[in-house]
Scaffold this active site. Sequence first.
Site, PDB file in Angstrom:
ATOM      1  N   HIS A  18       0.837  -1.204   0.000  1.00  0.00           N
ATOM      2  CA  HIS A  18       0.000   0.000   0.000  1.00  0.00           C
ATOM      3  C   HIS A  18       0.873   1.254   0.000  1.00  0.00           C
ATOM      4  CE1 HIS A  18      -3.060  -2.745   2.153  1.00  0.00           C
ATOM      5  NE2 HIS A  18      -3.481  -2.584   0.911  1.00  0.00           N
ATOM      6  N   LYS A  42     -16.757  -6.977   6.642  1.00  0.00           N
ATOM      7  CA  LYS A  42     -15.559  -7.352   7.390  1.00  0.00           C
ATOM      8  C   LYS A  42     -15.599  -6.809   8.808  1.00  0.00           C
ATOM      9  CE  LYS A  42     -12.384  -7.180   3.421  1.00  0.00           C
ATOM     10  NZ  LYS A  42     -11.152  -6.522   2.928  1.00  0.00           N
ATOM     11  N   ARG A  91      -2.597  -6.332  -7.727  1.00  0.00           N
ATOM     12  CA  ARG A  91      -1.563  -7.355  -7.572  1.00  0.00           C
ATOM     13  C   ARG A  91      -1.664  -8.427  -8.647  1.00  0.00           C
ATOM     14  NH1 ARG A  91      -2.981  -9.613  -2.000  1.00  0.00           N
ATOM     15  NH2 ARG A  91      -4.987  -9.170  -2.928  1.00  0.00           N
ATOM     16  N   SER A 129      -3.072  -8.276   2.984  1.00  0.00           N
ATOM     17  CA  SER A 129      -3.510  -7.953   4.347  1.00  0.00           C
ATOM     18  C   SER A 129      -4.146  -9.173   5.014  1.00  0.00           C
ATOM     19  CB  SER A 129      -4.499  -6.787   4.334  1.00  0.00           C
ATOM     20  OG  SER A 129      -3.864  -5.592   3.968  1.00  0.00           O
TER      21      SER A 129
END
Length: 150
Positions: A18, A42, A91, A129
Amino acid sequence: MKKIAIFPGSFDPFTKGHEDIVIRGLKLFDEIIIGLGHNSKKKRYFDLDTMMQYIEETFKDYPHISVIAYDELTANLAENHGARYLLRGLRNTTDFEYENSIAQFNKQLVGDLESVFLITSPAYAYISSTIIREVHRYGEDVSAFLPYKL
C-alpha cells in the site's frame, strides 16, 4: 486545477505494498487522501484509530498525503473532498476483475470520477492484508511486510 486522489481501502493492516502505491501515486497526483473505509462485510482485526496513527506516522514527511476514516460510498467521499480520482493497486488479475466492477459502478455514481490503477511492484505483489492478519493471529512477526512497527 489540483489533482486530488483518494486511495480507499480497509487497510487492515496497511502494508508496504500500500505504501508503495501511495508514494508512486505522488508522481501522478498533487494530493492523496488515504481513506480507511468501513466495510460492512468485514470485522476489523487491527483497531481503526491505531491503524490511522500508524499510517499518519508512515507519511509524516509527506505534506501532500493525509489520512481519514469514512463510512460512506467511496464515490461520495471523493466528491465531498474534491477528488476526481480513485487510486487503486492491482496485484493480479483477480484484483483487476474486482476493481473493474467497482470502478464502473463509481463512474455511474459520479460521472467525472476516474479510477487509476497502478500495478503493484513485484517486490510487494505477494503481500496480502488477509495473509498478514492470519500470520499475526498465530503470533508470528509480520514487521517485514509493514512500513511501521506494531
